[in-house]
Design an enzyme around this catalytic site. Structure first.
Site, PDB file in Angstrom:
ATOM      1  N   GLY A   1     -11.372 -13.003  -8.356  1.00  0.00           N
ATOM      2  CA  GLY A   1     -11.459 -12.111  -7.202  1.00  0.00           C
ATOM      3  C   GLY A   1     -11.322 -12.874  -5.898  1.00  0.00           C
TER       4      GLY A   1
ATOM      5  N   GLN B   1     -11.083  -6.991  -7.677  1.00  0.00           N
ATOM      6  CA  GLN B   1     -11.671  -8.126  -8.404  1.00  0.00           C
ATOM      7  C   GLN B   1     -10.565  -9.023  -8.990  1.00  0.00           C
ATOM      8  OE1 GLN B   1     -13.192  -4.812  -9.336  1.00  0.00           O
ATOM      9  NE2 GLN B   1     -14.341  -5.190  -7.506  1.00  0.00           N
TER      10      GLN B   1
ATOM     11  N   LYS C   1      -5.895 -10.424  -1.806  1.00  0.00           N
ATOM     12  CA  LYS C   1      -5.035  -9.293  -2.196  1.00  0.00           C
ATOM     13  C   LYS C   1      -4.791  -8.341  -1.030  1.00  0.00           C
ATOM     14  CE  LYS C   1      -7.769  -8.200  -5.705  1.00  0.00           C
ATOM     15  NZ  LYS C   1      -8.643  -9.376  -5.820  1.00  0.00           N
TER      16      LYS C   1
ATOM     17  N   SER D   1       1.317 -17.911   1.002  1.00  0.00           N
ATOM     18  CA  SER D   1       0.681 -17.445   2.231  1.00  0.00           C
ATOM     19  C   SER D   1       0.000 -18.632   2.894  1.00  0.00           C
ATOM     20  CB  SER D   1      -0.316 -16.337   1.888  1.00  0.00           C
ATOM     21  OG  SER D   1      -1.131 -16.080   2.999  1.00  0.00           O
TER      22      SER D   1
ATOM     23  N   ARG E   1     -22.484 -13.571   0.558  1.00  0.00           N
ATOM     24  CA  ARG E   1     -22.908 -14.755  -0.208  1.00  0.00           C
ATOM     25  C   ARG E   1     -21.866 -15.867  -0.086  1.00  0.00           C
ATOM     26  NH1 ARG E   1     -23.662 -12.447  -6.224  1.00  0.00           N
ATOM     27  NH2 ARG E   1     -21.900 -11.186  -5.565  1.00  0.00           N
TER      28      ARG E   1
ATOM     29  N   GLY F   1     -13.940  -5.789  -1.450  1.00  0.00           N
ATOM     30  CA  GLY F   1     -13.999  -5.745   0.007  1.00  0.00           C
ATOM     31  C   GLY F   1     -12.834  -6.507   0.597  1.00  0.00           C
ATOM     32  N   HIS F   2     -12.086  -5.837   1.432  1.00  0.00           N
ATOM     33  CA  HIS F   2     -10.986  -6.505   2.130  1.00  0.00           C
ATOM     34  C   HIS F   2     -11.282  -6.464   3.613  1.00  0.00           C
ATOM     35  CE1 HIS F   2      -8.800  -6.402  -1.515  1.00  0.00           C
ATOM     36  NE2 HIS F   2      -8.556  -5.114  -1.503  1.00  0.00           N
TER      37      HIS F   2
HETATM   38  P1  IMP Z   1     -20.469  -6.081 -10.065  1.00  0.00           P
HETATM   39  O1  IMP Z   1     -19.029  -5.752 -10.142  1.00  0.00           O
HETATM   40  O2  IMP Z   1     -21.095  -5.795  -8.740  1.00  0.00           O
HETATM   41  O3  IMP Z   1     -21.250  -5.476 -11.212  1.00  0.00           O
HETATM   42  O4  IMP Z   1     -20.636  -7.686 -10.246  1.00  0.00           O
HETATM   43  C1  IMP Z   1     -20.288  -8.341 -11.445  1.00  0.00           C
HETATM   44  C2  IMP Z   1     -19.637  -9.691 -11.156  1.00  0.00           C
HETATM   45  O5  IMP Z   1     -18.370  -9.480 -10.540  1.00  0.00           O
HETATM   46  C3  IMP Z   1     -20.426 -10.565 -10.197  1.00  0.00           C
HETATM   47  O6  IMP Z   1     -20.233 -11.927 -10.553  1.00  0.00           O
HETATM   48  C4  IMP Z   1     -19.761 -10.292  -8.849  1.00  0.00           C
HETATM   49  O7  IMP Z   1     -19.926 -11.360  -7.935  1.00  0.00           O
HETATM   50  C5  IMP Z   1     -18.325 -10.163  -9.297  1.00  0.00           C
HETATM   51  N1  IMP Z   1     -17.508  -9.344  -8.378  1.00  0.00           N
HETATM   52  C6  IMP Z   1     -17.451  -7.999  -8.298  1.00  0.00           C
HETATM   53  N2  IMP Z   1     -16.575  -7.622  -7.359  1.00  0.00           N
HETATM   54  C7  IMP Z   1     -16.045  -8.736  -6.834  1.00  0.00           C
HETATM   55  C8  IMP Z   1     -15.032  -8.978  -5.847  1.00  0.00           C
HETATM   56  O8  IMP Z   1     -14.433  -8.075  -5.253  1.00  0.00           O
HETATM   57  N3  IMP Z   1     -14.772 -10.296  -5.587  1.00  0.00           N
HETATM   58  C9  IMP Z   1     -15.385 -11.299  -6.253  1.00  0.00           C
HETATM   59  N4  IMP Z   1     -16.308 -11.121  -7.182  1.00  0.00           N
HETATM   60  C10 IMP Z   1     -16.640  -9.849  -7.486  1.00  0.00           C
END
Ligand code: IMP
Length: 421
Positions: free
Chosen positions: A12, A222, A16, A409, A301, A40-41
């Site tokens: 992730g 992701q 993107k 990029s 984070r 999140g973008h």
């Molecule tokens: P959840 O999708 O919030 O349940 O998180 C599960 C795992 O996916 C965790 O390690 C999150 O940090 C990771 N994760 C979820 N969405 C993203 C994203 O958009 N970018 C990076 N990591 C993500």
């Protein structure tokens, strides 16, 4: 065949948003097929920054219809806040531009609460605490509330009652109370009323678009290594992140997919817990984090940073059937003394080019070491002018995956991109 899928090739945060923005120029439809407000973008509109989590990034283009597909889990309050901040920036968020699938699942307040309570316990995996896992649990448990149900009080009450009954022992085990149903019914009916003009048959609209050969971009969220089936389980998200998820998550056939574009950074990051073979625990990792702005756009984070992992990238290329790649954030590596790229793993002293099905935490990365470069890449627009090390990183990525890297990029602005092939 008219669908291009854009998919994260790592864990992730590969950039993107910028790529979708670039590739959706001229698109008729941009559709998200999975995940929710865990994505999140950060987008810059007229010099003002906004973070979007649910609406596809194509919303900043003047034309395409932006679809929130049936494979998504949507928190209506987050969506309404996002739509109003986009509207304040002058973006059209009417039904002309936004269509929410009536079959997308709803993230409820108890999903968020459960996610938070679990993450405070000893089985935490570092989720974004947005309720994603529990919402998908309700979906698969056949008691989830769908966006269309917000328009129908009787169905909403039935589903809510089934879900709250099912979660009751979990709340008790987490020393918490089941939230009362009535306030949820009232506030979610209100969400339904507020969003009613945008909720509809997204699948039918997408199928028509495929039939009419419209240009459709399916926007993944992701990254591949967070995929529920093929990621680093259990440190994964709860949806199908891979390009194949675009077919199920939108309701179109896989034969409609024309191209799969994988996005990788020139290094690697991960947020949350789980194995990360090339992770850096030193000053170099910190430098990449600061230069790359590697802090979560949803949670803030600090992201874990490491070297580009070509074994993992090859795995992602094969999982997705990638037809091309775009490499982002090469400029972040500027000024480092040496740059490493992981070209193989060693498992119990045996060299391997495969991501093991289990025990990724046990592998040792084998690196190719490249000299650093100091040329400022941000101004570079010509492949021939790229430093030798950058060209070598691209070449290695292509060799290991068998997939061409089309663009590099070199900065956040749309024009900071170098065409490679
Ligand atoms: P959840 O999708 O919030 O349940 O998180 C599960 C795992 O996916 C965790 O390690 C999150 O940090 C990771 N994760 C979820 N969405 C993203 C994203 O958009 N970018 C990076 N990591 C993500």
């Amino acid at each position: 065949m008219s669908v291009t899928v854009i998919v994260g090739a790592q864990w992730g945060d590969e950039g993107k948003g910028k790529v979708v923005d670039m590739l959706t120029e001229g698109a008729d439809v941009v559709a998200r097929y999975g995940g929710g407000a865990n994505a999140g973008h950060t987008l810059v509109v007229g010099g003002r920054k906004t973070v979007i989590r649910l609406v596809p990034s194509g919303i900043l283009q003047p034309r395409p219809l932006c679809v929130l597909g049936p494979g998504m889990v949507i928190d209506p309050q987050v969506l309404r806040d996002e739509l109003s901040s986009l509207a304040k920036l002058g973006v059209d968020t009417s039904a002309k531009r936004v269509l929410i699938s009536e079959n997308a699942h709803v993230v409820m307040p108890y999903h968020v609460l459960l996610d938070q309570l679990r993450e405070a316990g000893r089985h935490a995996i570092g989720t974004t605490k947005r309720g994603i896992g529990p919402a998908y649990e309700d979906k698969v448990g056949r008691r989830g509330v769908r966006m269309g149900d917000l328009l129908d009080e009787e169905t909403l009450r039935g589903r809510l009652s089934a879900a709250l009954d099912a979660w009751s022992p979990t709340f008790a085990s987490l020393a918490s109370e089941v939230p009362p149903m009535e306030p949820i019914v009232q506030s979610y009916l209100e969400h339904g009323r507020a969003l009613t003009s945008l909720i509809g048959d997204a699948t039918g609209r997408l199928q028509d678009a495929v039939e009419r050969d419209e240009i459709i971009v399916a926007e993944g969220a992701q990254g591949s290594l967070l995929d529920i089936d093929h990621g680093t389980y259990p440190f994964v998200t709860s949806s199908t992140v891979l390009a194949s998820g675009a077919a199920t998550g939108l309701g179109i056939g896989p034969t409609a997919i024309r191209a799969v574009v994988g996005i990788t950074k020139a290094y690697a990051t991960r947020v949350g817990a789980g194995p990360f073979p090339t992770e850096l625990h030193d000053d170099v990792g910190e430098r990449i984090r600061q230069r790359g702005g590697e802090f979560g756009s949803v949670t803030g984070r600090p992201r874990r940073c490491g070297w580009l992992d070509l074994v993992a990238l090859r795995h992602a290329a094969r999982l997705n059937g990638m037809s091309e790649m775009i490499m982002t954030k090469a400029d972040v590596l500027e000024g480092l003394d040496v740059i490493r790229v992981c070209v193989a793993y060693e498992i119990d002293g045996v060299r391997s080019s495969r991501v093991p099905g289990r025990d990724l935490a046990r592998v040792k990365p084998v690196f190719e070491e490249l000299p650093g470069f100091s040329t400022p890449l941000g101004a570079c627009r010509d492949a021939a002018a790229l430093p030798q090390t950058v060209r070598r990183i691209v070449e290695l990525a292509e060799q290991h995956t068998g997939v061409p890297v089309r663009w590099l990029s070199v900065g956040p602005e749309r024009e900071q991109s170098v065409r490679l092939s």
